[in-house]
Design an enzyme around this catalytic site. Sequence first.
Site, mmCIF file in Angstrom:
data_model
loop_
_atom_site.group_PDB
_atom_site.id
_atom_site.type_symbol
_atom_site.label_atom_id
_atom_site.label_comp_id
_atom_site.label_asym_id
_atom_site.label_seq_id
_atom_site.Cartn_x
_atom_site.Cartn_y
_atom_site.Cartn_z
ATOM 1 N N HIS A 47 -8.587 -7.281 1.108
ATOM 2 C CA HIS A 47 -8.929 -6.034 1.806
ATOM 3 C C HIS A 47 -9.981 -5.247 -0.126
ATOM 4 O O HIS A 47 -8.745 -5.515 -0.825
ATOM 5 C CB HIS A 47 -8.709 -5.097 3.032
ATOM 6 N N HIS B 270 -8.275 -2.143 -0.600
ATOM 7 C CA HIS B 270 -7.206 -0.734 -0.784
ATOM 8 C C HIS B 270 -6.836 -1.020 -1.902
ATOM 9 O O HIS B 270 -6.987 -2.311 -1.896
ATOM 10 C CB HIS B 270 -6.006 -0.734 0.308
ATOM 11 N N ASP C 53 -4.019 -0.892 -3.850
ATOM 12 C CA ASP C 53 -3.049 -1.640 -4.251
ATOM 13 C C ASP C 53 -3.035 -3.246 -3.733
ATOM 14 O O ASP C 53 -2.021 -3.747 -4.575
ATOM 15 C CB ASP C 53 -2.077 -0.716 -2.987
ATOM 16 N N HIS C 54 -4.836 -3.496 -3.766
ATOM 17 C CA HIS C 54 -4.271 -5.237 -3.627
ATOM 18 C C HIS C 54 -5.926 -4.918 -4.469
ATOM 19 O O HIS C 54 -6.159 -6.663 -5.111
ATOM 20 C CB HIS C 54 -5.399 -5.247 -2.347
ATOM 21 N N HIS D 5 -6.860 -4.111 10.426
ATOM 22 C CA HIS D 5 -5.992 -2.674 9.301
ATOM 23 C C HIS D 5 -7.008 -1.254 9.710
ATOM 24 O O HIS D 5 -8.455 -1.784 10.462
ATOM 25 C CB HIS D 5 -5.925 -3.288 8.438
ATOM 26 N N ASP E 183 -3.194 -6.548 4.372
ATOM 27 C CA ASP E 183 -2.540 -6.139 6.032
ATOM 28 C C ASP E 183 -3.064 -5.891 7.456
ATOM 29 O O ASP E 183 -4.181 -5.492 7.650
ATOM 30 C CB ASP E 183 -3.152 -4.033 5.540
#
Length: 305
Positions: free
Chosen positions: A63, A65, A67-68, A140, A211
């Site tokens: 996904h 976000h 932090d990914h 999510h 997530d």
Amino acid sequence: MELYFLGTGAGMPSKERNVTSIALTLYDERGTMWLFDCGEGTQHQMLRSPLKASRLEFIFITHLHGDHIYGLPGLLTSRSNQGGTTPLVLFGPPGLESLLEPVLRLSQARLSYELTYREIHEGTVYEDDRFEIGCELLDHRIDSYGYRIVEKDKQGKLDASRLKELGVPAGPLYGRIKRGEIVELPDGTIVDGAACIGAPIPGKKIAILGDTRRCGAAVRLAAGADVLVHEATFDATLDELAQTYYHSTAKDAALTAASAGAKSLILTHISSRYQEDEVTRLLEDAREHFDDTHIARDHWSYTIG
């Protein structure tokens, strides 16, 4: 086949854990490596590991976000400087290409290899004669996918003792029998190759999830898996917080693994509130419901099978 954890933290890096990135090494199977997510600092983590960006074949993003994905521009450009010349395919949700291409263009990044984008939707995203990779949408705050990697069954072993009993001479006939052909021996004996090959050797099954809150899609992706990699952002006492922020507790991950009939569970995406020995709370929560549970840490590897 091995999982190597480059980053195991949630949301932002901490002193103990970088943000999410997981490598699946397939050196024996195809001489390459696949990467699942690429949080900020992934290229630095790779420099401290035995992994080489030049061997990357696929990158799968769960996904969008930060932090990914924030590690992608650096990793993609560094791969050129580290001798990466083979094509690289980047799988991800809609919007990944439009997000990444302006960064590469405006920074005048020069890639020494062909980069291809493949926008994913639920279903099969890749298949060849050895592997099939599918994905499903999880639960999510934004579209987040989980991946199921299935290694196809391999041909059974040739029954050498059976061939000896039948009087099959060593040589080219062995190759024909291994291909399942029907062959005639010099004395006129007919040998059915299919009857001289053992049962197929089951391929490995791996589920790597983005997530998510606990959901049916996660159970389907992990069904019968040799290993399930599942986020465990919080411990069981923070279930309400996990629900609010569309994340899972360690207990949620364990219940998913148990429902799916997975063989092993690896917890990752650990909140920075769990430092040093505090992570044992997550492990204890999970093992109440699923015995074969491990907690990943940065630069830890897990051999599959």
